[in-house]
Design an enzyme around this catalytic site. Sequence first.
Site, PDB file in Angstrom:
ATOM      1  N   THR A 252       1.219  -1.309  -0.196  1.00 43.28           N
ATOM      2  CA  THR A 252       0.423  -0.201  -0.048  1.00 43.28           C
ATOM      3  C   THR A 252       0.663   1.109  -0.175  1.00 43.28           C
ATOM      4  O   THR A 252       2.440   1.320   0.102  1.00 43.28           O
ATOM      5  CB  THR A 252      -0.920  -0.167   0.897  1.00 43.28           C
ATOM      6  OG1 THR A 252      -1.816   1.381   0.980  1.00 43.28           O
ATOM      7  CG2 THR A 252       0.375  -0.155   2.029  1.00 43.28           C
ATOM      8  N   THR A 253       0.309   2.338  -0.311  1.00 39.62           N
ATOM      9  CA  THR A 253       1.246   3.569  -0.383  1.00 39.62           C
ATOM     10  C   THR A 253      -0.013   4.973   0.204  1.00 39.62           C
ATOM     11  O   THR A 253      -0.759   5.364   0.229  1.00 39.62           O
ATOM     12  CB  THR A 253       1.048   4.540  -1.393  1.00 39.62           C
ATOM     13  OG1 THR A 253       2.166   3.340  -2.471  1.00 39.62           O
ATOM     14  CG2 THR A 253       1.727   5.710  -1.090  1.00 39.62           C
TER      15      THR A 253
END
Length: 298
Positions: free
Chosen positions: A50-51
């Site tokens: 994820t970011t």
Amino acid sequence: MALQDVCKWQAPDTHGPSVRLPQASGWAVPRGCNPQTFLQTHGPRLAHGTTTLAFRFRHGVIAAADTRSSCGSYVACPASRKVIPVHQHLLGTTSGTSADCATWYRVLRRELRLRELREGRLPSVAGTAKLLSAMMSRYRGLDLCVATALCGWDHSGPALFYVYSDGTCLQGDVFSVGSGSPYAYGVLDRSYRYDMTIQEAYTLARCAVAHATHRDAYSGGSVDLFHVRESGWEYVSRTDACVLYRELREAGALEQEQEQEAKATEVHPEAATPQHARDSGEEVTPEDCKIIVKTETM
């Protein structure tokens, strides 16, 4: 007559060996083994990606994240929400195992509500971060995977804390969590300032997540943007990450062309027009310029 006599049903022999195989997605744990220990040792290691990012500036706290939930190479959900509201003045970004993050945010909201009923007010952002850290630290070593950035506004102003499932609790101005965080940090470290305007902060957050989704295989989907103000949090926008990255590339190419044109102008300045010609407004030919130069030399 009992129902099992009508249906001619017999209870299976649970003591003998089972002739049924486990389901395709199930795990057959050998007898005498602790299921938790066995799965920790021999279970699948799924890559999480994820970011998420958050940074504090003079107008509040910005939280942004992508929307792709992945399980290894499988995209489970392309439009998930990774910024979770805790209460009116507090948000949290989620990174790690989705089930763990959702469960612990429910627990956190419950504890904050109970404390509000007891004390008549909600705890500060620092108090909330310490509470979550203390609760999760008891489960250290049990494969709990929660990494969050708590973004809020309390009596001390905008505040930002990073909390990890092993009990780590850090305060700072800029945090990025997830597999795309190195790419996001590259953009944030270059352009972050505390005295940014609101539009500059929005552009920076979108740019950082968009570049991370382009480089990180586990990040993608869209870019969610939230803003925590003194009046409470605000959901700003959701923008498609691919479209946003393409717009940023086009804007960057345009700026690069403008810079090259400016440098070319500095290296090759236009020929100076004689003063008397500018004053008279008459058109000056190259031959006239040569004559004027010779006359001035003589």
